[in-house]
Write a protein that holds these residues in place. Structure first.
Motif, PDB file in Angstrom:
ATOM      1  N   ARG A 203       0.846  -1.216   0.000  1.00 19.99           N
ATOM      2  CA  ARG A 203       0.000   0.000   0.000  1.00 19.99           C
ATOM      3  C   ARG A 203       0.871   1.253   0.000  1.00 19.99           C
ATOM      4  O   ARG A 203       0.580   2.222  -0.696  1.00 19.99           O
ATOM      5  N   ARG A 204       1.953   1.216   0.735  1.00 15.03           N
ATOM      6  CA  ARG A 204       2.881   2.356   0.757  1.00 15.03           C
ATOM      7  C   ARG A 204       3.583   2.509  -0.594  1.00 15.03           C
ATOM      8  O   ARG A 204       3.787   3.619  -1.088  1.00 15.03           O
ATOM      9  N   VAL A 205       3.950   1.374  -1.196  1.00 17.20           N
ATOM     10  CA  VAL A 205       4.593   1.391  -2.519  1.00 17.20           C
ATOM     11  C   VAL A 205       3.640   1.997  -3.557  1.00 17.20           C
ATOM     12  O   VAL A 205       4.044   2.810  -4.385  1.00 17.20           O
ATOM     13  N   PHE A 206       2.354   1.631  -3.484  1.00 20.13           N
ATOM     14  CA  PHE A 206       1.373   2.153  -4.456  1.00 20.13           C
ATOM     15  C   PHE A 206       1.234   3.673  -4.323  1.00 20.13           C
ATOM     16  O   PHE A 206       1.089   4.369  -5.320  1.00 20.13           O
ATOM     17  N   ASP A 207       1.271   4.175  -3.084  1.00 20.54           N
ATOM     18  CA  ASP A 207       1.199   5.631  -2.867  1.00 20.54           C
ATOM     19  C   ASP A 207       2.408   6.311  -3.502  1.00 20.54           C
ATOM     20  O   ASP A 207       2.294   7.340  -4.173  1.00 20.54           O
ATOM     21  N   GLU A 208       3.566   5.732  -3.247  1.00 20.03           N
ATOM     22  CA  GLU A 208       4.824   6.265  -3.774  1.00 20.03           C
ATOM     23  C   GLU A 208       4.809   6.210  -5.313  1.00 20.03           C
ATOM     24  O   GLU A 208       5.224   7.150  -5.980  1.00 20.03           O
ATOM     25  N   TYR A 209       4.299   5.116  -5.834  1.00 19.00           N
ATOM     26  CA  TYR A 209       4.226   4.922  -7.277  1.00 19.00           C
ATOM     27  C   TYR A 209       3.367   6.013  -7.922  1.00 19.00           C
ATOM     28  O   TYR A 209       3.718   6.561  -8.969  1.00 19.00           O
ATOM     29  N   ARG A 210       2.260   6.323  -7.265  1.00 16.66           N
ATOM     30  CA  ARG A 210       1.367   7.360  -7.801  1.00 16.66           C
ATOM     31  C   ARG A 210       2.069   8.716  -7.806  1.00 16.66           C
ATOM     32  O   ARG A 210       1.956   9.485  -8.758  1.00 16.66           O
ATOM     33  N   LYS A 211       2.837   8.998  -6.748  1.00 21.65           N
ATOM     34  CA  LYS A 211       3.571  10.277  -6.679  1.00 21.65           C
ATOM     35  C   LYS A 211       4.620  10.358  -7.787  1.00 21.65           C
ATOM     36  O   LYS A 211       4.811  11.401  -8.411  1.00 21.65           O
ATOM     37  N   LEU A 212       5.314   9.252  -8.005  1.00 25.30           N
ATOM     38  CA  LEU A 212       6.384   9.232  -9.005  1.00 25.30           C
ATOM     39  C   LEU A 212       5.851   9.301 -10.430  1.00 25.30           C
ATOM     40  O   LEU A 212       6.420   9.967 -11.288  1.00 25.30           O
ATOM     41  N   SER A 213       4.760   8.596 -10.706  1.00 22.95           N
ATOM     42  CA  SER A 213       4.336   8.406 -12.099  1.00 22.95           C
ATOM     43  C   SER A 213       3.095   9.205 -12.476  1.00 22.95           C
ATOM     44  O   SER A 213       2.836   9.441 -13.648  1.00 22.95           O
ATOM     45  N   GLY A 214       2.300   9.565 -11.463  1.00 27.21           N
ATOM     46  CA  GLY A 214       1.019  10.198 -11.755  1.00 27.21           C
ATOM     47  C   GLY A 214      -0.073   9.188 -12.081  1.00 27.21           C
ATOM     48  O   GLY A 214      -1.199   9.560 -12.398  1.00 27.21           O
ATOM     49  N   TYR A 215       0.262   7.901 -12.015  1.00 25.35           N
ATOM     50  CA  TYR A 215      -0.727   6.853 -12.300  1.00 25.35           C
ATOM     51  C   TYR A 215      -0.988   6.007 -11.064  1.00 25.35           C
ATOM     52  O   TYR A 215      -0.110   5.843 -10.213  1.00 25.35           O
ATOM     53  N   GLU A 216      -2.172   5.402 -11.025  1.00 24.39           N
ATOM     54  CA  GLU A 216      -2.397   4.326 -10.060  1.00 24.39           C
ATOM     55  C   GLU A 216      -1.722   3.081 -10.624  1.00 24.39           C
ATOM     56  O   GLU A 216      -1.699   2.883 -11.850  1.00 24.39           O
ATOM     57  N   ILE A 217      -1.220   2.223  -9.759  1.00 19.67           N
ATOM     58  CA  ILE A 217      -0.541   0.996 -10.216  1.00 19.67           C
ATOM     59  C   ILE A 217      -1.481   0.136 -11.077  1.00 19.67           C
ATOM     60  O   ILE A 217      -1.056  -0.486 -12.045  1.00 19.67           O
ATOM     61  N   GLU A 218      -2.781   0.149 -10.736  1.00 23.59           N
ATOM     62  CA  GLU A 218      -3.745  -0.628 -11.531  1.00 23.59           C
ATOM     63  C   GLU A 218      -3.767  -0.185 -12.993  1.00 23.59           C
ATOM     64  O   GLU A 218      -3.854  -1.016 -13.900  1.00 23.59           O
ATOM     65  N   GLU A 219      -3.691   1.139 -13.215  1.00 22.44           N
ATOM     66  CA  GLU A 219      -3.710   1.657 -14.591  1.00 22.44           C
ATOM     67  C   GLU A 219      -2.507   1.134 -15.371  1.00 22.44           C
ATOM     68  O   GLU A 219      -2.621   0.737 -16.526  1.00 22.44           O
ATOM     69  N   SER A 220      -1.353   1.156 -14.711  1.00 27.02           N
ATOM     70  CA  SER A 220      -0.131   0.687 -15.379  1.00 27.02           C
ATOM     71  C   SER A 220      -0.208  -0.802 -15.691  1.00 27.02           C
ATOM     72  O   SER A 220       0.189  -1.239 -16.772  1.00 27.02           O
ATOM     73  N   ILE A 221      -0.708  -1.587 -14.745  1.00 29.80           N
ATOM     74  CA  ILE A 221      -0.827  -3.037 -14.970  1.00 29.80           C
ATOM     75  C   ILE A 221      -1.753  -3.291 -16.157  1.00 29.80           C
ATOM     76  O   ILE A 221      -1.498  -4.162 -16.993  1.00 29.80           O
ATOM     77  N   GLN A 222      -2.826  -2.499 -16.249  1.00 31.14           N
ATOM     78  CA  GLN A 222      -3.753  -2.678 -17.369  1.00 31.14           C
ATOM     79  C   GLN A 222      -3.104  -2.325 -18.706  1.00 31.14           C
ATOM     80  O   GLN A 222      -3.361  -2.968 -19.710  1.00 31.14           O
ATOM     81  N   ARG A 223      -2.244  -1.325 -18.675  1.00 30.48           N
ATOM     82  CA  ARG A 223      -1.572  -0.936 -19.923  1.00 30.48           C
ATOM     83  C   ARG A 223      -0.445  -1.890 -20.283  1.00 30.48           C
ATOM     84  O   ARG A 223      -0.209  -2.169 -21.449  1.00 30.48           O
ATOM     85  N   GLU A 224       0.270  -2.353 -19.273  1.00 31.64           N
ATOM     86  CA  GLU A 224       1.534  -3.066 -19.522  1.00 31.64           C
ATOM     87  C   GLU A 224       1.404  -4.582 -19.627  1.00 31.64           C
ATOM     88  O   GLU A 224       2.323  -5.252 -20.079  1.00 31.64           O
ATOM     89  N   THR A 225       0.287  -5.145 -19.162  1.00 34.30           N
ATOM     90  CA  THR A 225       0.137  -6.605 -19.193  1.00 34.30           C
ATOM     91  C   THR A 225      -1.227  -6.961 -19.772  1.00 34.30           C
ATOM     92  O   THR A 225      -2.070  -6.094 -19.964  1.00 34.30           O
ATOM     93  N   SER A 226      -1.443  -8.241 -20.018  1.00 38.89           N
ATOM     94  CA  SER A 226      -2.744  -8.664 -20.548  1.00 38.89           C
ATOM     95  C   SER A 226      -3.067 -10.075 -20.065  1.00 38.89           C
ATOM     96  O   SER A 226      -2.239 -10.729 -19.421  1.00 38.89           O
ATOM     97  N   GLY A 227      -4.277 -10.515 -20.384  1.00 36.87           N
ATOM     98  CA  GLY A 227      -4.664 -11.901 -20.114  1.00 36.87           C
ATOM     99  C   GLY A 227      -4.658 -12.270 -18.645  1.00 36.87           C
ATOM    100  O   GLY A 227      -4.917 -11.444 -17.768  1.00 36.87           O
ATOM    101  N   THR A 228      -4.295 -13.535 -18.384  1.00 37.33           N
ATOM    102  CA  THR A 228      -4.369 -14.045 -17.009  1.00 37.33           C
ATOM    103  C   THR A 228      -3.301 -13.410 -16.107  1.00 37.33           C
ATOM    104  O   THR A 228      -3.522 -13.277 -14.907  1.00 37.33           O
ATOM    105  N   LEU A 229      -2.164 -13.018 -16.681  1.00 38.64           N
ATOM    106  CA  LEU A 229      -1.148 -12.335 -15.856  1.00 38.64           C
ATOM    107  C   LEU A 229      -1.740 -11.028 -15.330  1.00 38.64           C
ATOM    108  O   LEU A 229      -1.628 -10.708 -14.139  1.00 38.64           O
ATOM    109  N   GLN A 230      -2.378 -10.278 -16.219  1.00 38.84           N
ATOM    110  CA  GLN A 230      -3.007  -9.027 -15.791  1.00 38.84           C
ATOM    111  C   GLN A 230      -4.049  -9.289 -14.697  1.00 38.84           C
ATOM    112  O   GLN A 230      -4.088  -8.592 -13.687  1.00 38.84           O
ATOM    113  N   GLU A 231      -4.863 -10.329 -14.881  1.00 40.86           N
ATOM    114  CA  GLU A 231      -5.900 -10.641 -13.899  1.00 40.86           C
ATOM    115  C   GLU A 231      -5.318 -10.950 -12.525  1.00 40.86           C
ATOM    116  O   GLU A 231      -5.810 -10.483 -11.512  1.00 40.86           O
TER     117      GLU A 231
END
Length: 317
Positions: A203-231
């Motif tokens: 949870r702390r990493v996700f907060d930090e990630y949002r500060k660094l990138s401007g994205y929620e980690i979920e958005e990045s996972i949706q963009r960067e992966t697909s299929g069952t790995l994404q799920e």
């Protein structure tokens, strides 16, 4: 989380009396489904096991076999699930997911992403005991690629339990470098970090990630992966944020639109009824424009609906 379930141990419990009530409900012509569902949803799983033992002692029959021969359809599936000890229920769900025609990835993802490390270890040893097979071997034989790698990591049940302050920043940066800032994706980084860090740490990493990138980690996972790995990565992220929130969303998805995913509905309502159903209801109400109770009511019928609503335990209008 203790005491956040809707199903509690019954105060004046008497296994022999309950066994007799069930015997009478099934004796002779016709079956009193209402008596069966009212009783079983008002007992804890441990108490149901005592009733099962008492039933065998008094009548020389297996209670679950009797229930199966008297009931049918989804209602039968729900009652049989309620009669199964929790770890055994997980083992059965996983076995069916692997051994059926094709693999039910949804079940593998749900159970392995949401259970605690000690529960995963119990599941592995009971699976071996029951099926003389190794769960990890069965899972790897049935899946592939990065999805398989993530399942294997979760099956190690070695998720750290603390927050490692010194890694928060570097974990967030590593995820950013592995995904948004790279041509292609370094899935391995996502697997290692999301599979091994504690929920509180993530949870702390996700907060930090949002500060660094401007994205929620979920958005990045949706963009960067697909299929069952994404799920599976999204399931792990959602569970890190809130396990009840994850289950609220899964229940909603099982019922929204036309048709109902009854297997998922039964699996979650049964397996969370003594764990965190109160919190799931709260999260459900927060996230969606309706309550879990209302949605079950509109999506199911008959004794099946009655039993599910008793497990839900109330409406959050």
């Amino acid at each position: 989380m203790a005491g956040r379930g809707t199903v509690k141990a019954h105060g004046g419990f008497n296994a022999n009396n309950d066994a007799e009530v069930l015997y009478k409900a099934m004796k002779g012509l016709g079956t009193d489904e209402d008596a069966i569902l009212q009783l079983l949803t008002a007992r804890s799983n441990a108490q149901r096991q005592e009733i099962k033992a008492a039933f065998k002692t008094l009548h020389g029959n297996d209670l679950v076999d009797n229930l199966k021969s008297e009931l049918g359809g989804k209602f039968e599936s729900l009652i049989v699930a309620l009669m199964t000890p929790p770890i055994m229920y997980d083992v059965t769900c996983l076995r069916d997911a692997i051994k059926g025609a094709g693999t039910d990835e949804k079940v593998l993802i749900e159970i392995l992403a949401s259970r605690l490390p000690n529960q995963v270890n119990e599941i592995k040893s009971l699976y071996k005991q029951e099926h003389k097979d190794d769960l990890e071997e069965d899972v790897t034989g049935d899946t592939g690629g990065h999805f398989r790698r993530m399942l294997v990591v979760l099956l190690q049940a070695s998720r750290q339990q603390s927050i490692q302050e010194e890694l928060i920043q570097s974990d967030a940066k590593a995820l950013l470098t592995a995904g948004e800032q790279k041509y292609g994706t370094d899935e391995g980084q996502f697997i290692t970090i999301l599979g091994n860090r504690s929920n509180a740490h993530l949870r702390r990493v996700f907060d930090e990630y949002r500060k660094l990138s401007g994205y929620e980690i979920e958005e990045s996972i949706q963009r960067e992966t697909s299929g069952t790995l994404q799920e599976i990565l999204l399931a792990v992220v959602k569970c890190a944020r809130s396990v009840p929130g994850y289950f609220a969303e899964s229940l909603y998805n099982a019922m929204k639109g036309s048709g109902t995913d009854d297997q998922t509905l039964i699996r979650i309502m049964v397996s969370r009824s003594e764990v965190d159903m109160m919190d799931i209801r709260t999260e459900f109400r927060k996230r969606f424009s309706t309550s879990l109770h209302k949605m079950i009511q509109g999506d199911t019928s008959g004794d099946y609906r009655k039993a599910l609503l008793l497990l839900c335990g109330g409406d959050d209008a």
